[in-house]
Design an enzyme around this catalytic site. Structure first.
Site, PDB file in Angstrom:
ATOM      1  N   HIS A 172       4.030   9.717  -4.981  1.00  0.00           N
ATOM      2  CA  HIS A 172       3.496  10.152  -6.276  1.00  0.00           C
ATOM      3  C   HIS A 172       3.812   9.119  -7.365  1.00  0.00           C
ATOM      4  CE1 HIS A 172       4.060  14.526  -4.723  1.00  0.00           C
ATOM      5  NE2 HIS A 172       2.757  14.333  -4.826  1.00  0.00           N
TER       6      HIS A 172
ATOM      7  N   LYS B   5      -0.711  26.558  -1.512  1.00  0.00           N
ATOM      8  CA  LYS B   5       0.721  26.251  -1.342  1.00  0.00           C
ATOM      9  C   LYS B   5       1.579  27.281  -2.066  1.00  0.00           C
ATOM     10  CE  LYS B   5       0.205  21.252  -0.774  1.00  0.00           C
ATOM     11  NZ  LYS B   5       0.449  19.913  -1.348  1.00  0.00           N
TER      12      LYS B   5
ATOM     13  N   ARG C 157      -3.996   8.941   1.224  1.00  0.00           N
ATOM     14  CA  ARG C 157      -3.185   8.240   2.228  1.00  0.00           C
ATOM     15  C   ARG C 157      -3.944   7.906   3.485  1.00  0.00           C
ATOM     16  NH1 ARG C 157       1.015  12.994   2.493  1.00  0.00           N
ATOM     17  NH2 ARG C 157      -0.995  14.025   2.191  1.00  0.00           N
TER      18      ARG C 157
ATOM     19  N   SER D 159       5.404  15.356   0.430  1.00  0.00           N
ATOM     20  CA  SER D 159       6.329  16.351  -0.117  1.00  0.00           C
ATOM     21  C   SER D 159       6.874  17.220   1.010  1.00  0.00           C
ATOM     22  CB  SER D 159       5.612  17.217  -1.149  1.00  0.00           C
ATOM     23  OG  SER D 159       5.178  16.433  -2.230  1.00  0.00           O
TER      24      SER D 159
HETATM   25  N1  ACO Z   1       1.575   8.445  -1.251  1.00  0.00           N
HETATM   26  C1  ACO Z   1       2.273   9.306  -0.500  1.00  0.00           C
HETATM   27  N2  ACO Z   1       2.093  10.645  -0.510  1.00  0.00           N
HETATM   28  C2  ACO Z   1       1.155  11.142  -1.312  1.00  0.00           C
HETATM   29  C3  ACO Z   1       0.387  10.304  -2.109  1.00  0.00           C
HETATM   30  C4  ACO Z   1       0.621   8.908  -2.060  1.00  0.00           C
HETATM   31  N3  ACO Z   1      -0.068   8.039  -2.783  1.00  0.00           N
HETATM   32  N4  ACO Z   1      -0.483  11.057  -2.786  1.00  0.00           N
HETATM   33  C5  ACO Z   1      -0.253  12.322  -2.410  1.00  0.00           C
HETATM   34  N5  ACO Z   1       0.730  12.390  -1.522  1.00  0.00           N
HETATM   35  C6  ACO Z   1       1.187  13.588  -0.819  1.00  0.00           C
HETATM   36  C7  ACO Z   1       2.122  14.515  -1.457  1.00  0.00           C
HETATM   37  O1  ACO Z   1       3.441  14.163  -1.183  1.00  0.00           O
HETATM   38  C8  ACO Z   1       1.730  15.854  -0.856  1.00  0.00           C
HETATM   39  O2  ACO Z   1       2.285  16.034   0.422  1.00  0.00           O
HETATM   40  P1  ACO Z   1       2.259  17.486   1.191  1.00  0.00           P
HETATM   41  O3  ACO Z   1       0.828  17.757   1.562  1.00  0.00           O
HETATM   42  O4  ACO Z   1       3.144  17.275   2.346  1.00  0.00           O
HETATM   43  O5  ACO Z   1       2.769  18.491   0.198  1.00  0.00           O
HETATM   44  C9  ACO Z   1       0.242  15.736  -0.703  1.00  0.00           C
HETATM   45  O6  ACO Z   1      -0.005  14.347  -0.620  1.00  0.00           O
HETATM   46  C10 ACO Z   1      -0.555  16.285  -1.841  1.00  0.00           C
HETATM   47  O7  ACO Z   1       0.262  16.985  -2.756  1.00  0.00           O
HETATM   48  P2  ACO Z   1       0.180  16.824  -4.305  1.00  0.00           P
HETATM   49  O8  ACO Z   1      -0.483  15.542  -4.655  1.00  0.00           O
HETATM   50  O9  ACO Z   1       1.515  17.093  -4.886  1.00  0.00           O
HETATM   51  O10 ACO Z   1      -0.671  18.009  -4.778  1.00  0.00           O
HETATM   52  P3  ACO Z   1      -1.770  18.911  -4.157  1.00  0.00           P
HETATM   53  O11 ACO Z   1      -2.685  18.201  -3.238  1.00  0.00           O
HETATM   54  O12 ACO Z   1      -1.121  20.133  -3.655  1.00  0.00           O
HETATM   55  O13 ACO Z   1      -2.516  19.200  -5.518  1.00  0.00           O
HETATM   56  C11 ACO Z   1      -4.107  20.024  -7.009  1.00  0.00           C
HETATM   57  C12 ACO Z   1      -3.751  19.779  -5.580  1.00  0.00           C
HETATM   58  C13 ACO Z   1      -4.542  18.716  -7.653  1.00  0.00           C
HETATM   59  C14 ACO Z   1      -2.936  20.573  -7.804  1.00  0.00           C
HETATM   60  C15 ACO Z   1      -5.249  20.973  -7.002  1.00  0.00           C
HETATM   61  O14 ACO Z   1      -4.880  22.108  -6.240  1.00  0.00           O
HETATM   62  C16 ACO Z   1      -5.589  21.385  -8.403  1.00  0.00           C
HETATM   63  O15 ACO Z   1      -6.243  20.640  -9.121  1.00  0.00           O
HETATM   64  N6  ACO Z   1      -5.090  22.589  -8.765  1.00  0.00           N
HETATM   65  C17 ACO Z   1      -5.310  23.150 -10.054  1.00  0.00           C
HETATM   66  C18 ACO Z   1      -6.282  24.276  -9.904  1.00  0.00           C
HETATM   67  C19 ACO Z   1      -7.643  23.714  -9.609  1.00  0.00           C
HETATM   68  O16 ACO Z   1      -8.248  22.997 -10.399  1.00  0.00           O
HETATM   69  N7  ACO Z   1      -8.115  24.057  -8.438  1.00  0.00           N
HETATM   70  C20 ACO Z   1      -9.409  23.600  -7.990  1.00  0.00           C
HETATM   71  C21 ACO Z   1      -9.449  23.803  -6.580  1.00  0.00           C
HETATM   72  S1  ACO Z   1     -11.096  23.598  -6.113  1.00  0.00           S
HETATM   73  C22 ACO Z   1     -11.113  23.221  -4.514  1.00  0.00           C
HETATM   74  O17 ACO Z   1     -10.124  23.313  -3.860  1.00  0.00           O
HETATM   75  C23 ACO Z   1     -12.435  22.704  -3.931  1.00  0.00           C
END
Ligand code: ACO
Length: 143
Positions: free
Chosen positions: A16, A40, A90, A126
Protein backbone atom coordinates in the site's frame (compact mmCIF):
# COMPACT_ATOMS: atom_id res chain seq x y z
CA UNK A 1 -5.11 17.13 -9.46
CA UNK A 2 -6.39 15.50 -6.28
CA UNK A 3 -6.39 11.68 -6.22
CA UNK A 4 -7.99 9.23 -3.84
CA UNK A 5 -6.41 5.90 -2.94
CA UNK A 6 -9.21 3.83 -1.38
CA UNK A 7 -8.71 0.54 0.42
CA UNK A 8 -9.54 -1.52 3.46
CA UNK A 9 -5.98 -1.30 4.83
CA UNK A 10 -6.53 -4.20 7.22
CA UNK A 11 -3.69 -3.63 7.93
CA UNK A 12 -1.70 -1.17 5.82
CA UNK A 13 1.28 -2.92 4.17
CA UNK A 14 4.51 -1.92 2.35
CA UNK A 15 2.57 -2.67 -0.88
CA UNK A 16 0.00 0.00 0.00
CA UNK A 17 2.70 2.48 1.03
CA UNK A 18 4.54 1.95 -2.22
CA UNK A 19 1.36 2.89 -4.10
CA UNK A 20 0.98 6.04 -1.95
CA UNK A 21 4.65 6.93 -2.48
CA UNK A 22 4.32 6.72 -6.27
CA UNK A 23 0.91 8.44 -6.35
CA UNK A 24 2.19 11.45 -4.41
CA UNK A 25 4.75 12.06 -7.17
CA UNK A 26 2.03 11.89 -9.84
CA UNK A 27 -0.69 14.01 -8.22
CA UNK A 28 -0.81 17.32 -6.32
CA UNK A 29 -2.71 15.76 -3.42
CA UNK A 30 -3.39 12.17 -2.39
CA UNK A 31 -6.18 11.21 0.02
CA UNK A 32 -5.85 7.71 1.46
CA UNK A 33 -9.50 6.77 1.91
CA UNK A 34 -9.89 4.05 4.53
CA UNK A 35 -13.13 2.51 3.31
CA UNK A 36 -15.43 -0.46 3.73
CA UNK A 37 -15.27 -3.51 1.47
CA UNK A 38 -18.55 -5.35 1.98
CA UNK A 39 -16.75 -8.67 1.29
CA UNK A 40 -14.36 -8.20 4.22
CA UNK A 41 -14.84 -8.17 8.00
CA UNK A 42 -11.88 -6.17 9.32
CA UNK A 43 -10.83 -6.51 12.93
CA UNK A 44 -10.94 -2.73 13.47
CA UNK A 45 -13.35 -0.01 12.30
CA UNK A 46 -12.48 2.61 9.65
CA UNK A 47 -11.39 5.23 12.21
CA UNK A 48 -8.99 2.82 13.90
CA UNK A 49 -7.59 1.62 10.56
CA UNK A 50 -7.20 5.25 9.44
CA UNK A 51 -5.28 6.06 12.65
CA UNK A 52 -2.98 3.11 11.94
CA UNK A 53 -2.27 4.43 8.43
CA UNK A 54 -1.60 7.96 9.78
CA UNK A 55 0.85 6.49 12.29
CA UNK A 56 3.10 5.08 9.56
CA UNK A 57 2.87 7.98 7.11
CA UNK A 58 6.25 9.76 6.88
CA UNK A 59 5.86 13.38 8.11
CA UNK A 60 7.50 14.72 4.96
CA UNK A 61 4.67 13.34 2.80
CA UNK A 62 2.80 16.61 3.30
CA UNK A 63 0.53 16.20 0.26
CA UNK A 64 -0.93 12.97 1.67
CA UNK A 65 -3.91 12.89 4.07
CA UNK A 66 -5.89 10.00 5.53
CA UNK A 67 -9.68 9.93 5.86
CA UNK A 68 -12.07 7.27 7.21
CA UNK A 69 -15.25 6.73 5.18
CA UNK A 70 -18.05 4.17 5.28
CA UNK A 71 -19.92 5.11 2.08
CA UNK A 72 -19.21 4.65 -1.62
CA UNK A 73 -15.78 5.74 -2.78
CA UNK A 74 -17.32 7.56 -5.76
CA UNK A 75 -19.61 9.56 -3.45
CA UNK A 76 -16.66 10.82 -1.43
CA UNK A 77 -14.81 11.70 -4.64
CA UNK A 78 -17.72 13.67 -6.06
CA UNK A 79 -18.24 15.58 -2.80
CA UNK A 80 -14.56 16.52 -2.54
CA UNK A 81 -13.69 17.38 -6.13
CA UNK A 82 -11.46 14.36 -6.67
CA UNK A 83 -10.32 13.81 -10.26
CA UNK A 84 -9.13 10.24 -10.09
CA UNK A 85 -9.06 7.03 -8.05
CA UNK A 86 -5.73 5.19 -7.72
CA UNK A 87 -5.55 1.43 -7.17
CA UNK A 88 -2.62 -0.99 -7.08
CA UNK A 89 -2.67 -4.20 -9.09
CA UNK A 90 -0.42 -7.16 -8.32
CA UNK A 91 -1.52 -9.76 -10.84
CA UNK A 92 -4.17 -10.70 -13.39
CA UNK A 93 -6.69 -11.61 -10.67
CA UNK A 94 -6.37 -8.12 -9.19
CA UNK A 95 -6.68 -6.64 -12.68
CA UNK A 96 -9.94 -8.48 -13.32
CA UNK A 97 -11.44 -7.46 -9.98
CA UNK A 98 -10.16 -3.90 -10.19
CA UNK A 99 -11.47 -3.49 -13.74
CA UNK A 100 -14.98 -4.32 -12.52
CA UNK A 101 -14.69 -1.82 -9.67
CA UNK A 102 -13.19 0.80 -11.99
CA UNK A 103 -16.05 0.40 -14.48
CA UNK A 104 -18.58 1.01 -11.74
CA UNK A 105 -16.74 4.07 -10.44
CA UNK A 106 -16.36 5.36 -14.01
CA UNK A 107 -20.12 5.06 -14.47
CA UNK A 108 -20.47 7.18 -11.31
CA UNK A 109 -18.20 9.82 -12.87
CA UNK A 110 -14.79 9.01 -11.38
CA UNK A 111 -12.02 7.42 -13.50
CA UNK A 112 -9.39 5.05 -12.07
CA UNK A 113 -5.68 4.69 -12.78
CA UNK A 114 -3.88 1.44 -11.95
CA UNK A 115 -0.34 1.34 -10.60
CA UNK A 116 1.31 -2.06 -11.03
CA UNK A 117 2.88 -3.45 -7.84
CA UNK A 118 6.67 -3.43 -7.68
CA UNK A 119 7.78 -7.04 -8.39
CA UNK A 120 9.36 -7.40 -4.93
CA UNK A 121 6.06 -6.35 -3.29
CA UNK A 122 3.66 -8.32 -5.47
CA UNK A 123 3.47 -11.17 -2.95
CA UNK A 124 2.63 -8.82 -0.06
CA UNK A 125 -0.98 -8.77 1.10
CA UNK A 126 -2.93 -7.66 4.14
CA UNK A 127 -4.08 -11.26 4.55
CA UNK A 128 -0.46 -12.46 4.71
CA UNK A 129 0.38 -9.79 7.30
CA UNK A 130 -2.64 -10.77 9.43
CA UNK A 131 -1.72 -14.45 9.14
CA UNK A 132 1.87 -13.76 10.20
CA UNK A 133 0.47 -11.66 13.05
CA UNK A 134 2.73 -8.67 12.50
CA UNK A 135 3.26 -5.77 10.13
CA UNK A 136 6.65 -5.92 8.37
CA UNK A 137 9.23 -3.49 9.82
CA UNK A 138 8.90 0.11 8.72
CA UNK A 139 11.97 2.16 7.84
CA UNK A 140 11.55 5.92 8.01
CA UNK A 141 10.36 7.33 4.71
CA UNK A 142 11.28 4.27 2.63
CA UNK A 143 9.09 1.17 2.25
N1 ACO B 1 1.26 -4.29 -3.44
C1 ACO B 1 0.99 -5.28 -2.59
N2 ACO B 1 -0.25 -5.56 -2.11
C2 ACO B 1 -1.26 -4.81 -2.52
C3 ACO B 1 -1.05 -3.77 -3.42
C4 ACO B 1 0.26 -3.52 -3.89
N3 ACO B 1 0.55 -2.56 -4.75
N4 ACO B 1 -2.23 -3.21 -3.68
C5 ACO B 1 -3.14 -3.88 -2.96
N5 ACO B 1 -2.57 -4.85 -2.26
C6 ACO B 1 -3.25 -5.85 -1.44
C7 ACO B 1 -3.67 -5.54 -0.08
O1 ACO B 1 -2.67 -5.85 0.84
C8 ACO B 1 -4.92 -6.39 0.10
O2 ACO B 1 -4.60 -7.72 0.41
P1 ACO B 1 -5.73 -8.80 0.92
O3 ACO B 1 -6.63 -9.08 -0.26
O4 ACO B 1 -4.93 -9.95 1.35
O5 ACO B 1 -6.49 -8.11 2.02
C9 ACO B 1 -5.54 -6.37 -1.27
O6 ACO B 1 -4.47 -6.10 -2.15
C10 ACO B 1 -6.58 -5.31 -1.47
O7 ACO B 1 -6.91 -4.67 -0.26
P2 ACO B 1 -7.05 -3.12 -0.10
O8 ACO B 1 -6.34 -2.42 -1.21
O9 ACO B 1 -6.70 -2.75 1.29
O10 ACO B 1 -8.55 -2.85 -0.18
P3 ACO B 1 -9.78 -3.56 -0.83
O11 ACO B 1 -9.49 -4.19 -2.13
O12 ACO B 1 -10.42 -4.38 0.21
O13 ACO B 1 -10.60 -2.23 -1.06
C11 ACO B 1 -12.33 -0.82 -1.75
C12 ACO B 1 -11.73 -2.18 -1.84
C13 ACO B 1 -11.53 0.14 -2.61
C14 ACO B 1 -12.33 -0.29 -0.33
C15 ACO B 1 -13.71 -0.94 -2.29
O14 ACO B 1 -14.38 -1.97 -1.59
C16 ACO B 1 -14.44 0.36 -2.11
O15 ACO B 1 -14.25 1.29 -2.88
N6 ACO B 1 -15.28 0.38 -1.04
C17 ACO B 1 -16.06 1.53 -0.72
C18 ACO B 1 -17.48 1.22 -1.05
C19 ACO B 1 -17.64 1.19 -2.55
O16 ACO B 1 -17.45 2.18 -3.25
N7 ACO B 1 -17.99 0.02 -3.02
C20 ACO B 1 -18.18 -0.18 -4.44
C21 ACO B 1 -18.16 -1.59 -4.65
S1 ACO B 1 -18.74 -1.84 -6.26
C22 ACO B 1 -18.18 -3.30 -6.76
O17 ACO B 1 -17.67 -4.05 -6.00
C23 ACO B 1 -18.32 -3.62 -8.26
Amino acid sequence: MRAVYPGTFDPVTPGHMDVVERARHLFDEVVVLVAVNSNKQPGADEEERAAAVRAVLPVEWTSVTVVAWSGLTATWCRRHDVGVIVRGVRNTTDLQNESRLAAMNQSLGVPTVFLPAQPELAAVSSTAVRTLGKVPPVSSGRW
